[in-house]
Design a protein around this motif. Sequence first.
Motif, mmCIF file in Angstrom:
data_model
loop_
_atom_site.group_PDB
_atom_site.id
_atom_site.type_symbol
_atom_site.label_atom_id
_atom_site.label_comp_id
_atom_site.label_asym_id
_atom_site.label_seq_id
_atom_site.Cartn_x
_atom_site.Cartn_y
_atom_site.Cartn_z
ATOM 1 N N LEU A 496 0.827 -1.385 -0.168
ATOM 2 C CA LEU A 496 -0.074 0.177 0.019
ATOM 3 C C LEU A 496 0.981 1.341 0.240
ATOM 4 N N PRO A 502 -1.176 6.238 12.762
ATOM 5 C CA PRO A 502 -2.482 7.087 13.122
ATOM 6 C C PRO A 502 -2.290 7.273 14.681
ATOM 7 N N PHE A 504 -5.179 8.212 16.084
ATOM 8 C CA PHE A 504 -6.421 7.752 16.624
ATOM 9 C C PHE A 504 -6.982 6.876 15.691
ATOM 10 N N ILE A 505 -7.819 6.071 16.173
ATOM 11 C CA ILE A 505 -8.384 4.983 15.147
ATOM 12 C C ILE A 505 -9.860 5.378 15.502
ATOM 13 N N GLU A 506 -10.610 5.507 14.407
ATOM 14 C CA GLU A 506 -12.006 5.685 14.291
ATOM 15 C C GLU A 506 -12.624 4.461 14.405
ATOM 16 N N VAL A 507 -13.568 4.292 15.423
ATOM 17 C CA VAL A 507 -14.018 2.845 15.455
ATOM 18 C C VAL A 507 -15.878 3.158 15.831
ATOM 19 N N PRO A 508 -16.546 2.872 14.674
ATOM 20 C CA PRO A 508 -17.810 3.026 14.760
ATOM 21 C C PRO A 508 -18.635 2.316 16.028
ATOM 22 N N ILE A 522 -4.540 1.467 19.143
ATOM 23 C CA ILE A 522 -4.598 0.650 17.994
ATOM 24 C C ILE A 522 -5.004 -0.706 18.361
ATOM 25 N N VAL A 526 -9.320 -6.518 14.683
ATOM 26 C CA VAL A 526 -10.368 -5.661 14.664
ATOM 27 C C VAL A 526 -11.588 -6.864 14.248
ATOM 28 N N ALA B 20 -6.986 7.098 11.407
ATOM 29 C CA ALA B 20 -7.288 6.065 10.543
ATOM 30 C C ALA B 20 -8.591 5.412 10.714
ATOM 31 N N ALA B 21 -9.120 5.087 9.921
ATOM 32 C CA ALA B 21 -10.708 4.331 10.079
ATOM 33 C C ALA B 21 -10.119 2.802 10.702
ATOM 34 N N PHE B 22 -11.137 2.455 11.551
ATOM 35 C CA PHE B 22 -10.899 1.056 12.127
ATOM 36 C C PHE B 22 -10.401 -0.236 11.093
ATOM 37 N N ALA B 25 -6.672 -0.698 5.622
ATOM 38 C CA ALA B 25 -5.772 -1.754 5.095
ATOM 39 C C ALA B 25 -4.490 -1.651 5.764
ATOM 40 N N LEU B 27 -3.713 -1.116 8.891
ATOM 41 C CA LEU B 27 -4.034 -1.827 10.456
ATOM 42 C C LEU B 27 -4.062 -3.345 10.387
#
Lengths: 526, 312
Positions: A496, A502, A504-508, A522, A526, B20-22, B25, B27
């Motif tokens: 990639l 990061p 922060f990690i956005e977790v819904p 982190i 997940v 970053a979104a959870f 890729a 992560l």
Amino acid sequence: MSSTTTPPPGPPAGSVPGVPSADGKQKKLDPVDAGVKWLDQRLGIAKGGRTFLDKIFPDHWSFLLGEIALYSFVILILTGIYLSLFYNPSTATVVYHGAYAPLRGVRMSAAYASTVNLSFAVRSGLVIRQMHHWAADVFVGSIAVHMARIFFTGAYRKPRELNWIVGVTLLMLAIVNGFIGYSLPDDLVSGTGIRLAFSFVLSIPLVGSYLAFFVFGGNYPGNGDIIPRFFILHVVVLPLVILGLIAAHLGLLVRQKHTQFPGHGRTEKNVVGTPMYPAFIAKTTGYLFMITGVLWAMGGLLQINPIWQYGPYEPYKISYAVQPDWYMGWLDGALRIMPSWEFVGFGHTIPFEVFLPAIIFPGVTFTLFYAWPFIEAKLTGDRAVHHLLVRPRDRPLITALGAGMLAFYFTLFSASSTDVLANFFQISLNSVLWFFRFAVIFVPIIVFFVAWRMCIDLSLSGAGKRKRANIVTRSATGEYAITKSDRRPGDGHEELDPELVPTFIEVPDTVGMGETVGVRRIPRRV
Amino acid sequence: MTQLPPPSVGGDGAEDVPVAAFDDAHLQPYAKHPRRAEIVVGACLFVGFLGFVAYGATYWVGGQTQVEAVTLGLGFFGFGFAMSAWGKYLMPKGPFTEDRHPVEGTEPEVQALAAAVSERGKMVFRRRGVLGGLLGLAGAAMGVVLAFPLLRSLGPQPMKALDTTDWKPGAYLVDINARRITVDDLEVGGALTVFPEGFVGSAIDQTMLIRPSSVNIVTKPGRETWGPQGYLAYSKVCTHAGCPVGLYMEQTQQLLCPCHQSLFDVLDGAQQVFGPAPRPLPQLPLYIDSLGYLRAQAPYDQPIGPGFWERS
């Protein structure tokens, strides 16, 4: 989302550390938050600490060579401390009455007796002693290979000349301390090495005899001073210097950041790889234990320096086919093939047959190593800052020069076993010696040209640049068309684009891992 | 990875905090099949555990070098391999990046530092030139006198120690057991390490006694009486780098130094014939007294061993 003015609605606000909740009560911090806060208020670690945890380590395997050296040194320190609990640095004569039957009743130095004892009478002592010896050999070896990597990829260029100098000093000290270390058991073979060291110092014009007498406390073999003196040098002075230089080596590395090979998303202005925490820490700690495991197994399975077979040192005894540890081989080889050019005149003697190979030659070698980055800058006129490494083939002349140098030292190293080679191949010692006298001149020249030619051919052929695959498709009407694939054969993982680590990690909320924003760790999975 | 608007929790300077979104890729674990990687890591940790326990048991029952090596080596290796594999295959695969900021300052900053160093230095030394000179003088004196205890106290001066040995006229030749050597002790073709009586084991006095023949041997002009009844004595300290010249080869009548393969011709006054040695081994003149004991006529006529500056 929370903000500084409006307290975030709802119960999850409590999970933002240190922020007073709506009812005004200070929530209890979790222990890590509390600890970091405590330290930060005293040391200001928050900003720098975060940068440190995010420090990027390039993933190329060749960056692990230096780590082998670092971890061998850790093992040397730990095993060395253990050995010093049993070793007695004294040349006082004792009569052996220990576990090893063939030596019982033999008069020997206390140093030798204690080394035999820690090999036979201390459980795991032999493993740890041999592990120490192997670790020393691996230490110097990995430094040398690491240095070759640095050389051939141009990692010593501006701004890293200082770290190159620190590294060359480490190589020198590692060799010196290795020599002093294997002299300590006071066995027949290492004692001969000490005798040689006396002669080397003695060969220096003008001051040699004075220096030799001062270092040894008198004419050879001295007053029993040399073993305790070597001991203090070996276990205190030199390790401290090496430790300080390693700290400087790593400090410069952090300050200047790693070099990296060119590649996807890798530029002069960034470093791409694995962050220090947690992935690199896990990988490198595992590496430390793997190296420990290998060295430990070598320590128990592969015999090295069986001093009980050599017997205690006596100045009038000598063993046949004796060789020093491998990293002294280039000097021993130089001594063997050196012609007997002694200068005698004006009432004085300069023993060039020893002074040149044993004093001048290593001096010139290390001076050249130290000066190389500056010599190269002068010759090429390249004074730009380089953070991207080069492939060896892209600098044919420098690569060929390095290969020739390696060939030169390897030939000298081979020359340190002239007697063994003569015996093995059943040829005369004289022929072997003369062979090496020529080989040491011609082998490097041949290797130089071969390496140079190989670099140029590799560059021209483009070998190693993998072509993209052709994809042949047949349309509905039966026509064939060829398109280029995006991937190259052998691409295991599609890489990639590199991103910043990061914060922060956005977790819904729907995932059930807490708040939308502000989860600070982190998740491993997940 | 999506760059979302920054959260304002951090307050000032939070503009460029990466988020970053959870399901980003970067992560995800590097392993294509994380479950399999977990099994491998778990197995390695278990091997490590077994290795540690097995080493403990080996030690407990008395220890055995090779078993200790295999068990604890396996323990360390399994433990370490698991940790590395965990880090490589099960932690976020990235790749991540960090910016490289130039270390150097701006031109004015550099000039300011240089100016500060030179200007302040000039203020100190130009105005107080005499004091500066005295500082240098005292410092130099300090450097010199510190070398006395650091170097000079370590050992005696060489004086004549390198020029002489303990061989005196009339000294008896004794073997390593301090037994006097008689004319009947060596067969023709035999060799023995000898010392002057009273100095058994001495490094500088060690001498090779060789008997190539049973009749008087003259190795060089002027040495007509030095080899009575075929006995020759040479210093055993190599003239190259000081190793004991321990190998007597009877067939070729040569002495070989095992360290760097210098070769000496026994019948020709231990003349060096090959290798790096620059000089023959000094010869000790012998005589046989009325009781048949071998004794030295005189000391060595030159310094033994490797060369040094004061040797003339």
